[in-house]
Motif scaffolding. Structure first.
Motif, short mmCIF file in Angstrom:
data_model
loop_
_atom_site.label_atom_id
_atom_site.label_comp_id
_atom_site.label_asym_id
_atom_site.label_seq_id
_atom_site.Cartn_x
_atom_site.Cartn_y
_atom_site.Cartn_z
N LEU A 98 0.82 -1.22 0.00
CA LEU A 98 0.00 0.00 0.00
C LEU A 98 0.86 1.27 0.00
CD1 LEU A 98 -2.80 -1.16 2.43
CD2 LEU A 98 -3.04 -0.70 -0.02
N TYR A 99 1.94 1.28 0.79
CA TYR A 99 2.82 2.46 0.76
C TYR A 99 3.44 2.62 -0.62
CZ TYR A 99 2.64 3.47 5.79
OH TYR A 99 2.24 3.83 7.06
N GLY A 100 3.76 1.51 -1.28
CA GLY A 100 4.30 1.59 -2.64
C GLY A 100 3.29 2.19 -3.60
N ASN A 108 5.25 11.10 -2.57
CA ASN A 108 5.56 11.64 -1.25
C ASN A 108 6.73 10.84 -0.67
OD1 ASN A 108 5.68 12.39 1.43
ND2 ASN A 108 3.47 12.30 1.74
N PRO A 109 7.85 11.49 -0.35
CA PRO A 109 9.00 10.75 0.18
C PRO A 109 8.71 10.02 1.49
CG PRO A 109 9.45 13.12 0.13
CD PRO A 109 8.12 12.91 -0.51
N GLU A 110 7.73 10.46 2.24
CA GLU A 110 7.37 9.77 3.49
C GLU A 110 6.95 8.32 3.20
OE1 GLU A 110 6.93 8.99 7.41
OE2 GLU A 110 7.75 10.84 6.59
N ASP A 111 6.28 8.11 2.07
CA ASP A 111 5.86 6.76 1.70
C ASP A 111 7.07 5.86 1.43
OD1 ASP A 111 3.08 7.27 1.90
OD2 ASP A 111 3.05 8.11 -0.12
N VAL A 112 8.14 6.42 0.86
CA VAL A 112 9.35 5.65 0.62
C VAL A 112 10.02 5.29 1.95
CG1 VAL A 112 11.67 5.69 -0.40
CG2 VAL A 112 9.76 6.66 -1.64
N ALA A 128 15.82 -2.50 1.18
CA ALA A 128 15.59 -1.21 1.83
C ALA A 128 16.68 -0.22 1.44
CB ALA A 128 15.54 -1.37 3.35
N ALA A 129 17.94 -0.67 1.45
CA ALA A 129 19.06 0.21 1.10
C ALA A 129 18.96 0.67 -0.35
CB ALA A 129 20.38 -0.51 1.34
N LYS A 130 18.62 -0.23 -1.26
CA LYS A 130 18.46 0.14 -2.68
C LYS A 130 17.33 1.13 -2.86
CE LYS A 130 20.28 -4.16 -4.57
NZ LYS A 130 19.93 -5.44 -5.22
N LEU A 131 16.22 0.88 -2.18
CA LEU A 131 15.07 1.79 -2.27
C LEU A 131 15.44 3.18 -1.77
CD1 LEU A 131 11.98 2.13 -2.78
CD2 LEU A 131 11.67 1.52 -0.38
N LEU A 132 16.18 3.24 -0.68
CA LEU A 132 16.57 4.53 -0.12
C LEU A 132 17.55 5.27 -1.04
CD1 LEU A 132 16.83 3.51 3.61
CD2 LEU A 132 15.18 5.12 2.62
N GLN A 133 18.43 4.54 -1.71
CA GLN A 133 19.35 5.19 -2.64
C GLN A 133 18.59 5.77 -3.83
OE1 GLN A 133 22.46 6.00 -1.96
NE2 GLN A 133 22.08 4.98 0.00
N LYS A 134 17.60 5.03 -4.33
CA LYS A 134 16.76 5.56 -5.41
C LYS A 134 15.98 6.79 -4.95
CE LYS A 134 14.29 2.80 -7.94
NZ LYS A 134 13.38 1.72 -8.38
N ALA A 135 15.47 6.71 -3.72
CA ALA A 135 14.71 7.84 -3.17
C ALA A 135 15.60 9.06 -3.01
CB ALA A 135 14.08 7.46 -1.85
N ARG A 136 16.85 8.82 -2.61
CA ARG A 136 17.79 9.93 -2.45
C ARG A 136 18.03 10.64 -3.78
NH1 ARG A 136 23.54 9.53 0.70
NH2 ARG A 136 23.88 11.77 0.82
#
Length: 168
Positions: A98-100, A108-112, A128-136
């Motif tokens: 759902l957050y995805g 919204n970055p909060e969802d990431v 999680a680390a890969k997702l955060l790097q993409k979000a960054r």
């Protein structure tokens, strides 16, 4: 009976046991208020360490509003504390999905950040680390994303006793 008839009968029986997907627009404002009330009451029950009551109330909230990831997340945390890792895994997985979906719609970055948190709870740190790097890369000016994308963020999470109590 021929094979086609057996297949169609089996398929019909399978579909009979499935609930139709509930879309956000099908949920009434009254149902949303009731679900929020269940969630609030469940939070209080969890605070009072009445986990079976909290679990039941969180389940009611997710039944009324299955599109609310926070309700699923709360249900998962309660189930994990009650020693039900299978139930927690399913609830965390639903919240993650759902957050995805929310992120794809609203960016919204909060969802990431919530997705990364849930991935960490599920023990999927690499994802999680890969997702955060993409979000960054997508949200370079968001300080919360930048901080979470640091490698020590996941290490810090895993060293926290409260996190350990709800992680799988």
């Amino acid at each position: 009976m021929n094979r086609l008839a057996v297949f169609l009968l089996g398929f019909a029986l399978l579909l009979a046991g499935c609930k139709p997907a509930v879309k956000s627009k099908d949920i009434t404002p009254l149902q949303r208020k009731q679900a929020a009330s269940f969630d609030s009451e469940a939070d209080f029950a969890a605070t009072m360490k009445d986990l079976p009551r909290a679990e039941g109330l969180y389940k009611q909230a997710t039944e009324l509003c299955p599109d609310m990831p926070l309700y699923w997340e709360n249900l998962g945390m309660t189930q994990r504390k009650m020693g039900n890792p299978k139930g927690a895994r399913a609830a965390y997985g639903e919240a993650l999905t759902l957050y995805g979906e929310h992120y794809r719609r609203e960016k919204n970055p909060e969802d990431v950040l919530q997705q990364a948190w849930l991935l960490a709870l599920l023990g999927r740190d690499d994802e999680a680390a890969k997702l955060l790097q993409k979000a960054r890369a997508s949200h370079p000016n968001d300080t919360r994303v930048r901080q979470a994308a640091e490698p020590k963020w996941l290490e810090t999470l895993h060293s926290n006793p409260a996190f350990k109590a709800i992680a799988l």
